[in-house]
Motif scaffolding. Sequence first.
Motif, short mmCIF file in Angstrom:
data_model
loop_
_atom_site.label_atom_id
_atom_site.label_comp_id
_atom_site.label_asym_id
_atom_site.label_seq_id
_atom_site.Cartn_x
_atom_site.Cartn_y
_atom_site.Cartn_z
N MET A 104 36.75 -22.70 30.25
CA MET A 104 35.91 -21.58 29.90
C MET A 104 34.45 -22.05 29.86
SD MET A 104 36.18 -19.29 26.53
CE MET A 104 36.35 -17.61 26.89
N ALA A 105 33.61 -21.41 30.62
CA ALA A 105 32.20 -21.81 30.70
C ALA A 105 31.39 -21.12 29.61
CB ALA A 105 31.65 -21.44 32.07
N ASP A 106 30.48 -21.89 29.04
CA ASP A 106 29.56 -21.32 28.04
C ASP A 106 28.36 -20.72 28.75
OD1 ASP A 106 31.12 -22.12 25.89
OD2 ASP A 106 30.12 -24.06 25.74
N GLU A 107 27.94 -19.56 28.30
CA GLU A 107 26.78 -18.90 28.88
C GLU A 107 25.67 -18.83 27.84
OE1 GLU A 107 27.43 -15.24 30.92
OE2 GLU A 107 29.44 -15.84 31.51
N TYR A 108 24.48 -19.11 28.27
CA TYR A 108 23.32 -19.06 27.39
C TYR A 108 22.32 -18.07 27.97
CZ TYR A 108 25.25 -23.29 25.39
OH TYR A 108 26.07 -24.18 24.78
N PHE A 109 21.71 -17.32 27.09
CA PHE A 109 20.72 -16.34 27.51
C PHE A 109 19.40 -16.61 26.82
CE2 PHE A 109 24.84 -14.29 27.88
CZ PHE A 109 24.77 -13.77 29.16
N VAL A 110 18.34 -16.40 27.52
CA VAL A 110 17.01 -16.52 26.96
C VAL A 110 16.45 -15.11 26.82
CG1 VAL A 110 14.69 -17.40 27.30
CG2 VAL A 110 16.64 -18.77 28.01
N LEU A 111 16.08 -14.75 25.62
CA LEU A 111 15.50 -13.43 25.40
C LEU A 111 14.01 -13.50 25.62
CD1 LEU A 111 17.42 -12.39 22.17
CD2 LEU A 111 17.86 -11.68 24.52
N ILE A 112 13.52 -12.59 26.40
CA ILE A 112 12.08 -12.53 26.67
C ILE A 112 11.56 -11.25 26.05
CG2 ILE A 112 10.32 -12.39 28.45
CD1 ILE A 112 12.26 -13.91 30.27
N CYS A 113 10.57 -11.41 25.21
CA CYS A 113 9.99 -10.26 24.51
C CYS A 113 8.53 -10.13 24.92
CB CYS A 113 10.12 -10.45 23.00
SG CYS A 113 9.48 -9.08 22.07
N ASP A 114 8.18 -9.01 25.49
CA ASP A 114 6.81 -8.80 25.92
C ASP A 114 5.90 -8.38 24.77
OD1 ASP A 114 7.43 -9.43 28.50
OD2 ASP A 114 7.76 -7.37 29.12
N ASN A 115 6.48 -7.80 23.75
CA ASN A 115 5.68 -7.29 22.64
C ASN A 115 5.73 -8.24 21.45
OD1 ASN A 115 5.01 -5.01 24.06
ND2 ASN A 115 6.83 -3.93 23.42
N VAL A 116 5.21 -9.43 21.64
CA VAL A 116 5.16 -10.41 20.56
C VAL A 116 4.08 -9.96 19.58
CG1 VAL A 116 4.70 -12.81 19.98
CG2 VAL A 116 5.89 -12.24 22.10
N PRO A 117 4.43 -9.83 18.30
CA PRO A 117 3.40 -9.41 17.35
C PRO A 117 2.32 -10.47 17.22
CG PRO A 117 5.45 -9.96 16.22
CD PRO A 117 5.72 -10.03 17.68
N THR A 118 1.10 -10.01 17.13
CA THR A 118 -0.03 -10.92 17.03
C THR A 118 -0.85 -10.59 15.79
OG1 THR A 118 -1.34 -9.47 18.44
CG2 THR A 118 -0.21 -11.28 19.52
#
Length: 84
Positions: free
Chosen positions: A1-15
């Motif tokens: 069973m292969a492990d899957e990893y996801f990277v979340l990309i958020c365009d609205n990073v609070p500043t």
Amino acid sequence: MADEYFVLICDNVPTAVVLTDFGPQVIEVVKVLRRRTGLSLWQSRSLLDRLPATILEDVSEDLAEATVCELLEVGAKAEVRRQA
């Protein structure tokens, strides 16, 4: 069973906008602070006594950049900081 990893990309990073130096034109900086934050004259002026001061939090990057540009135009030093 292969492990899957996801990277979340958020365009609205609070500043946040951080004022680091008010420069020579104190009155003009206070005017910008009042206009951008909605604070009273007294509250805007008291922020200058506590530098570096975060003047805006959890705002969009566009609003943060516009506020920093306006502060730089009146001789203050400010920066945009990304919040975690």
